[in-house]
Design a protein around this motif. Structure first.
Motif, PDB file in Angstrom:
ATOM      1  N   UNK A 186      -3.714   9.067 -12.040  1.00  0.00           N
ATOM      2  CA  UNK A 186      -3.035  10.312 -11.665  1.00  0.00           C
ATOM      3  C   UNK A 186      -1.646  10.053 -11.075  1.00  0.00           C
ATOM      4  N   UNK A 187      -1.533   8.989 -10.312  1.00  0.00           N
ATOM      5  CA  UNK A 187      -0.231   8.675  -9.721  1.00  0.00           C
ATOM      6  C   UNK A 187      -0.092   7.154  -9.697  1.00  0.00           C
ATOM      7  N   UNK A 213       0.266  -1.512  -5.952  1.00  0.00           N
ATOM      8  CA  UNK A 213      -1.137  -1.453  -5.535  1.00  0.00           C
ATOM      9  C   UNK A 213      -2.066  -1.665  -6.731  1.00  0.00           C
ATOM     10  N   UNK A 264      -8.903   5.953 -10.941  1.00  0.00           N
ATOM     11  CA  UNK A 264      -8.581   7.348 -11.242  1.00  0.00           C
ATOM     12  C   UNK A 264      -7.320   7.784 -10.482  1.00  0.00           C
ATOM     13  N   UNK A 265      -7.209   7.324  -9.238  1.00  0.00           N
ATOM     14  CA  UNK A 265      -6.011   7.664  -8.449  1.00  0.00           C
ATOM     15  C   UNK A 265      -4.774   7.054  -9.114  1.00  0.00           C
ATOM     16  N   UNK A 319      -3.497  11.306  -3.126  1.00  0.00           N
ATOM     17  CA  UNK A 319      -3.188  11.713  -4.513  1.00  0.00           C
ATOM     18  C   UNK A 319      -4.095  12.869  -4.924  1.00  0.00           C
ATOM     19  N   UNK A 320      -5.419  12.717  -4.654  1.00  0.00           N
ATOM     20  CA  UNK A 320      -6.367  13.774  -5.071  1.00  0.00           C
ATOM     21  C   UNK A 320      -6.103  15.073  -4.317  1.00  0.00           C
ATOM     22  N   UNK A 369      -6.225   1.570   0.522  1.00  0.00           N
ATOM     23  CA  UNK A 369      -6.093   2.045  -0.862  1.00  0.00           C
ATOM     24  C   UNK A 369      -6.795   3.386  -1.034  1.00  0.00           C
ATOM     25  N   UNK A 410     -18.698  -2.358  -1.756  1.00  0.00           N
ATOM     26  CA  UNK A 410     -18.550  -0.920  -2.014  1.00  0.00           C
ATOM     27  C   UNK A 410     -17.947  -0.737  -3.401  1.00  0.00           C
ATOM     28  N   UNK A 438     -13.317  14.161  -6.924  1.00  0.00           N
ATOM     29  CA  UNK A 438     -12.830  12.827  -6.533  1.00  0.00           C
ATOM     30  C   UNK A 438     -12.429  12.806  -5.057  1.00  0.00           C
ATOM     31  N   UNK A 484     -16.510   8.030   0.872  1.00  0.00           N
ATOM     32  CA  UNK A 484     -16.376   6.566   0.951  1.00  0.00           C
ATOM     33  C   UNK A 484     -15.621   6.148   2.203  1.00  0.00           C
ATOM     34  N   UNK A 519     -14.798  -4.874  -2.215  1.00  0.00           N
ATOM     35  CA  UNK A 519     -15.165  -4.291  -3.511  1.00  0.00           C
ATOM     36  C   UNK A 519     -16.599  -4.658  -3.878  1.00  0.00           C
ATOM     37  N   UNK A 546     -18.495   1.344  -5.685  1.00  0.00           N
ATOM     38  CA  UNK A 546     -18.206   2.730  -6.111  1.00  0.00           C
ATOM     39  C   UNK A 546     -16.733   3.076  -5.933  1.00  0.00           C
ATOM     40  N   UNK A 547     -16.072   2.320  -5.081  1.00  0.00           N
ATOM     41  CA  UNK A 547     -14.673   2.650  -4.790  1.00  0.00           C
ATOM     42  C   UNK A 547     -13.753   2.333  -5.966  1.00  0.00           C
ATOM     43  N   UNK A 597     -12.793   5.100  -8.389  1.00  0.00           N
ATOM     44  CA  UNK A 597     -11.983   6.110  -7.683  1.00  0.00           C
ATOM     45  C   UNK A 597     -10.542   5.628  -7.554  1.00  0.00           C
ATOM     46  N   UNK A 598     -10.380   4.348  -7.239  1.00  0.00           N
ATOM     47  CA  UNK A 598      -9.024   3.790  -7.125  1.00  0.00           C
ATOM     48  C   UNK A 598      -8.312   3.829  -8.476  1.00  0.00           C
ATOM     49  N   UNK A 606       0.859  -1.196   0.000  1.00  0.00           N
ATOM     50  CA  UNK A 606       0.000   0.000   0.000  1.00  0.00           C
ATOM     51  C   UNK A 606       0.893   1.243   0.000  1.00  0.00           C
ATOM     52  N   UNK A 623      -3.209  16.784  -5.918  1.00  0.00           N
ATOM     53  CA  UNK A 623      -3.566  17.385  -7.212  1.00  0.00           C
ATOM     54  C   UNK A 623      -4.425  18.631  -7.011  1.00  0.00           C
ATOM     55  N   UNK A 674      -2.515  -5.277  -7.098  1.00  0.00           N
ATOM     56  CA  UNK A 674      -3.409  -5.803  -6.056  1.00  0.00           C
ATOM     57  C   UNK A 674      -4.876  -5.548  -6.432  1.00  0.00           C
ATOM     58  N   UNK A 675      -5.164  -4.323  -6.908  1.00  0.00           N
ATOM     59  CA  UNK A 675      -6.545  -3.974  -7.260  1.00  0.00           C
ATOM     60  C   UNK A 675      -7.027  -4.848  -8.422  1.00  0.00           C
TER      61      UNK A 675
END
Lengths: 356, 391
Positions: free
Chosen positions: A265-266, A271, A261-262, B353-354, B346, A252, B370, B377, A249, A254-255, A258-259, A213, B357, A274-275
């Protein structure tokens, strides 16, 4: 109660409510509209006590101590009947340095679940009544269902009392039931202090796996370096985490976007892996499988696995031909692939450097 | 060497000696200059060399002092002054048996030399020979009956040897009375509460020295009275650097990490032990999630020598204890531990990260959106997302 008194009491009810702090009225009003608080008997509906407790906790979390205090002033008289409310109030008192008051409040509560019992022990320790706390923890130890947190507290009390052997055993017992990085970190340091090199290296190995993580990785790396250990080098998640992540998962979903998108971005290869591993087994069980498949496509592309990404995209379009996100992914193709691949390679090289 | 050279060397030497022996109040540069002139005028002068060594030791240039001692001993292996300094350095470096042998030789040659007796007593204490330490110190007391420091050292030796009656008798002779020694005697008798109260009374009367303040923190920690300990820590000011460091260590155990950062970062350059201060700051920043700052302090700690592993492990034990204490008193501790779920781990990274940014680019509306979603969440996850494993 006579009729006249009852009439006067009824007349006074609104003005009494008005005397309460605004926040409290608001909380009670939202708590349970059908089952309001009986102001005369001061016995709150169970929901009201819970809502008040939650409001106090939230205020404390947001560092709004004055608001929490105002809520607590009104809620105090209701506390003895509700363990949940007592706990929130006691935590507030503890946070504001009124440990004696917190302890008195807990002692006055009619019911004492484990969490309240634990908080009572924290209060005793804060007040320097360590021997008393230690004795109670020793008694509790005989109970086979002693909570893990209480066992941790007991191990620290034992350490402070000069017994350096049993804390190590107690913390290892905890880890056998539920593993968490903080206990591992503590055990690592205690093993170091006790010169138990074998245990130290075994614990370090288990702790290393939390480096999968990103946030934990930074913390663990720093701790290792500060303690003079080599940087962690890891390729798999802690035991059981993959299965837990799958279940989470599903609960939830919806997560997942978001994961992803993260990651976009980075990017973090460990990780992301893992996802993707957790998600691929649960896609079929999600309410919105099209979104999940889109996430899989994106993750595989980021990891540089174009064939896998194409296979997921094909499956997605076959099963959900109208999904806009999948169509968009088809249209954009894998133009992000070279960069992502380069990032992935760079990430692996960085890790190899660190391991070396 | 001409008569004139000798005369000017003697003048510089005299000047240097008076400046070096002035202690803390002396002007270091002036003293160093006088010593340099004296050595220039008379290069073989051992007196000048000894002063130079003392100066180097006073200003913690230990390696330079060691090389000067070695050079001096090569020239004059029997010089007693240099051998005394060498014994001191051996003690500092923990080479106690060698120091003991050397000091025994010196005591044979000069059985009444107080400095040698004091050093031999120190070595005896460190080697765990309390009776010998007392015998040696009693010889010093006979020669210097009015020296308060020697008197205190002897009381300390009696306390360490658990000769409490002798210690009590000597404490009674102290003028003015020493609250710290009285407290130590009370603590040795097992009366920890009385000992802490004695020190607190001295503190109220402005009679508590820095070492006494450190002792008070030790005692209150041993008693485990967190409320009283916090009050005591709040009274420690920045002009007591050793006590401030001890207070920071105690604050780690109490989970008061922000205060450690505030207290130590401001006085870092003037602190008594930069290495320890940097190690404490690393741990405090780590515990509050300020990892960049933690890394910076870790680098500083390494620049200052890194620190002894056991000392570092003890700092981290306190930090982790403080973190656990914080978790137990945290408002959401009542439910499931929010950190325990892989999804939350996670999401916490995603949140980071968000927020980075959104912080870097004020126009990044998507990052803000986000960020809110991840926050919500994480907020929700504390209750509904409980996996069967955790349950």
């Amino acid at each position: 109660m006579g009729k006249t008194t009852e009439f006067i009491a009824r007349l006074l009810r609104p003005s009494r409510a008005a005397q309460r702090p605004a926040e409290c009225v608001e909380v009670l009003a939202t708590a349970d509209a059908d089952n309001p608080v009986d102001a005369e008997s001061s016995r709150p509906a169970p929901n009201a006590a819970r809502e008040l407790a939650k409001a106090i906790d939230d205020a404390l979390l947001k560092n709004q101590v004055q608001r929490a205090e105002r809520l607590a002033d009104t809620a105090a008289s209701l506390a003895p009947t509700s363990a949940r409310l007592t706990e929130s109030l006691a935590r507030l008192r503890l946070a504001t340095g009124k440990t004696e008051a917190a302890l008195a409040m807990i002692d006055a509560c009619r019911r004492r679940p484990s969490s309240l019992r634990l908080l009572r022990l924290v209060c005793l320790m804060e007040l320097g009544r360590n021997a008393e706390a230690h004795l109670e923890l020793s008694d509790w130890r005989r109970d086979p269902v002693m909570p893990l947190a209480a066992r941790t507290l007991f191990s620290l009390a034992e350490w402070d009392a000069g017994d350096h052997a049993s804390p190590l055993a107690l913390l290892q017992d905890n880890l056998a039931e539920v593993e968490d990085p903080l206990t591992l970190e503590l055990l690592l340091v205690l093993a170091m202090l006790e010169g138990r090199a074998g245990l130290e290296s075994m614990i370090a190995g288990r702790l290393e796996r939390y480096s999968i993580y990103p946030r934990e990785r930074e913390e663990i790396e720093l701790l290792f370096v500060a303690l003079g250990r080599p940087r962690p080098c890891v390729s798999e998640a802690p035991a059981g985490d993959l299965e837990r992540l799958r279940l989470e998962l599903i609960a939830c979903e919806n997560a997942l976007p978001i994961l992803v998108e993260a990651q976009a971005r980075s990017f973090d290869a460990l990780s992301a892996e893992l996802i993707v591993t957790a998600a691929e087994d649960v896609v079929g069980e999600l309410r919105d499988p099209a979104s999940a498949i889109a996430c899989m496509v994106q993750l595989h592309r980021m990891l540089g696995r174009t064939d896998e990404a194409a296979r997921w995209l094909e499956r997605g379009l076959r099963e959900h031909p109208m999904a806009a996100m999948l169509a968009l992914l088809r249209d954009t193709g894998d133009e992000t692939e070279p960069d992502a691949q380069a990032i992935s390679i760079a990430e692996r090289l960085r890790r190899m450097d660190e391991a070396a | 060497m001409t008569q004139n050279d000798r005369q000017s060397a003697a003048t510089y030497l005299h000047q240097a000696r008076s400046l070096v022996c002035d202690g803390e109040g002396a002007d270091h540069e002036q003293a160093a200059e006088a010593v340099a002139w004296a050595r220039c005028a008379w290069p073989e002068s051992l007196a000048a060399r000894r002063l130079e060594i003392r100066l180097a030791l006073d200003h913690t240039h230990a390696d330079f002092a060691d090389s000067l001692i070695a050079q001096g001993l090569l020239l004059r292996p029997n010089d007693r002054g240099l051998r005394r300094l060498y014994a001191e350095r051996l003690i500092e470096r923990g080479r106690l048996q060698e120091a003991r042998t050397l000091l025994d030789e010196l005591l044979n040659e000069q059985p009444h030399h107080t400095r040698v007796l004091m050093l031999a007593a120190r070595v005896a204490g460190l080697l765990g020979h309390p009776s010998r330490r007392i015998d040696l110190l009693e010889q010093v007391v006979l020669q210097r009956p009015a020296d308060k420091d020697v008197h205190r050292e002897l009381i300390d030796a009696h306390l360490a040897a658990e000769r409490l009656d002798d210690a009590e008798r000597l404490i009674g002779l102290c003028t003015p009375p020493s609250p710290e020694l009285e407290a130590r005697w009370l603590a040795a008798k097992g009366r920890l509460h009385d000992a802490a109260e004695r020190l607190e009374r001295a503190e109220r009367e402005n009679q508590l020295e820095e070492s006494g303040a450190v002792r008070l923190i030790d005692l209150l920690e041993e008693l485990g009275d967190a409320t009283r300990l916090r009050e005591c820590l709040d009274r420690i000011s920045a002009d007591r650097p050793r006590a401030l460091l001890r207070a920071a260590k105690a604050r780690l155990t109490l989970g008061d990490f922000d205060r450690v950062q505030r207290d130590l970062a401001n006085v870092f350059n003037t602190t008594a032990d930069r290495q320890e201060a940097a190690a404490l700051l690393t741990a405090a920043c780590w515990a509050t999630g300020r990892l960049e700052a933690a890394r910076m302090w870790l680098t500083r700690c390494r620049e200052e020598g890194g620190g002894e592993p056991m000392r570092l492990a003890e700092i981290w034990r306190r930090t982790l204890w403080g973190r656990l204490r914080g978790i137990h008193t945290h408002p959401h501790r009542a439910g499931a531990d929010p950190e325990a779920s892989p999804l939350n781990r996670l999401l916490r990274s995603a949140l980071h990260v968000f927020s980075l940014d959104a912080g870097h680019d004020a126009d990044d509306e998507e990052a803000r959106l986000l960020l809110d979603q991840a926050r919500s969440l994480l907020g929700d996850a504390e209750h509904p997302v409980v996996s069967p494993v955790a349950a």
